[in-house]
Enzyme design. Structure first.
Site, mmCIF file in Angstrom:
data_model
loop_
_atom_site.group_PDB
_atom_site.id
_atom_site.type_symbol
_atom_site.label_atom_id
_atom_site.label_comp_id
_atom_site.label_asym_id
_atom_site.label_seq_id
_atom_site.Cartn_x
_atom_site.Cartn_y
_atom_site.Cartn_z
ATOM 1 N N PHE A 183 13.299 -2.337 0.617
ATOM 2 C CA PHE A 183 13.014 -2.041 2.018
ATOM 3 C C PHE A 183 13.440 -0.624 2.372
ATOM 4 O O PHE A 183 14.317 -0.035 1.727
ATOM 5 C CB PHE A 183 13.719 -3.042 2.948
ATOM 6 C CG PHE A 183 15.215 -3.091 2.784
ATOM 7 C CD1 PHE A 183 16.041 -2.211 3.478
ATOM 8 C CD2 PHE A 183 15.810 -4.015 1.930
ATOM 9 C CE1 PHE A 183 17.413 -2.259 3.334
ATOM 10 C CE2 PHE A 183 17.186 -4.064 1.772
ATOM 11 C CZ PHE A 183 18.001 -3.180 2.477
ATOM 12 N N THR A 235 3.456 4.178 1.491
ATOM 13 C CA THR A 235 4.543 4.363 2.447
ATOM 14 C C THR A 235 5.218 5.698 2.176
ATOM 15 O O THR A 235 4.958 6.361 1.171
ATOM 16 C CB THR A 235 5.560 3.210 2.403
ATOM 17 O OG1 THR A 235 6.380 3.259 3.572
ATOM 18 C CG2 THR A 235 6.432 3.274 1.156
ATOM 19 N N CYS A 267 1.104 1.813 5.079
ATOM 20 C CA CYS A 267 0.850 0.467 4.554
ATOM 21 C C CYS A 267 -0.632 0.086 4.659
ATOM 22 O O CYS A 267 -0.989 -1.089 4.595
ATOM 23 C CB CYS A 267 1.726 -0.568 5.264
ATOM 24 S SG CYS A 267 3.490 -0.221 5.125
ATOM 25 N N ASP A 272 0.842 -1.191 0.000
ATOM 26 C CA ASP A 272 0.000 0.000 0.000
ATOM 27 C C ASP A 272 0.881 1.246 0.000
ATOM 28 O O ASP A 272 1.879 1.304 -0.713
ATOM 29 C CB ASP A 272 -0.941 -0.040 1.212
ATOM 30 C CG ASP A 272 -2.223 0.731 0.997
ATOM 31 O OD1 ASP A 272 -2.162 1.981 0.999
ATOM 32 O OD2 ASP A 272 -3.286 0.113 0.829
#
Length: 233
Positions: free
Chosen positions: A174, A93, A191, A91
């Site tokens: 990440f 970020t 998220c 989603d």
């Protein structure tokens, strides 16, 4: 199989430029793999790990909801931030100063063909890194990334993850909060998960600044062990 991973530190780079570069490396690997199908002598595919720092930006994955962005275009501009819909999973970020962002562009056929194992290894590299700072981080069932105090009212995410994989080639990756201004997370539902906090390494350690290069070195050390790879600078 090629288990050499080339590390590139892109430094400070706007999100669209870094995304375009990821796509370039991704396509390079895919093209080699397609050509190898008819080649008498197959060519080894390269692997990369990109470090980068982004100006304030919100990104929305292909399965995300725009409702999780709580700012208008005008408010985004006032915050000095940008917004992009992108092709990773997950989603919404935030990326910004003080994050250690890593984008592995790997041909997983050089390592293992299991996307779930890949995500678990990325999480484990972060978990082991945080353990070196005496923080007991873990996974949260059904939620990607790395968390602290899972199963308590104080659960908080310290590292977000979102990847794309096609033909076993990966991109995106990440974002570990190291010295992040957490106020920027107030403008999204991170998220898409309501009621969960976000934290940063410097907050958890109670210090003004954590050495981000040291954090990168620790992540790289654990990444190397988990993926049984060799580094090329």
């Amino acid at each position: 199989m090629n288990k050499v991973v080339e590390i590139q530190d892109l430094g400070w780079q706007a999100y669209p430029e870094a995304w375009e570069y990821q796509e370039q490396l991704f396509q390079e690997i895919v093209d080699i793999k397609l050509a190898n199908r008819s080649a008498e002598i197959p060519v080894l595919t390269p692997n990369y790990l990109l470090w980068v720092s982004h100006p304030h930006v919100y990104t929305l994955g292909k399965s995300g909801s725009l409702a999780n962005l709580l700012l208008t275009e005008v408010q985004l501009a006032e915050k000095g931030a940008t917004f992009h819909k992108i092709n990773r999973g997950g989603d919404i970020t935030y990326h910004g100063p003080g994050q250690v962002v890593g984008y592995p562009i790997l041909d997983l056929e050089n390592f293992f063909t299991d996307i779930h194992q890949y995500l678990r290894y990325l999480e484990e590299a972060i978990i082991l890194t945080l353990k070196e700072y005496n923080l007991e981080a873990t996974r949260s069932e059904g939620e990607t990334g790395v968390w602290l105090d899972v199963g308590t009212p104080f659960a908080r995410k310290i590292c977000a993850m979102g990847v794309r994989a096609s033909r076993w080639v990966t991109m995106h990756g990440f974002a570990l909060n190291v010295n992040v201004n957490l106020g920027y997370f107030d403008h999204i539902i991170p998220c898409g998960i309501k009621g969960k906090a976000v934290t940063s390494l410097h907050v958890e350690l109670g210090v003004n600044q954590v050495d981000e290069n040291e954090v990168k070195q620790k992540i790289a050390k654990h990444f190397k062990t988990l993926f049984a790879c060799e580094w090329k600078s």
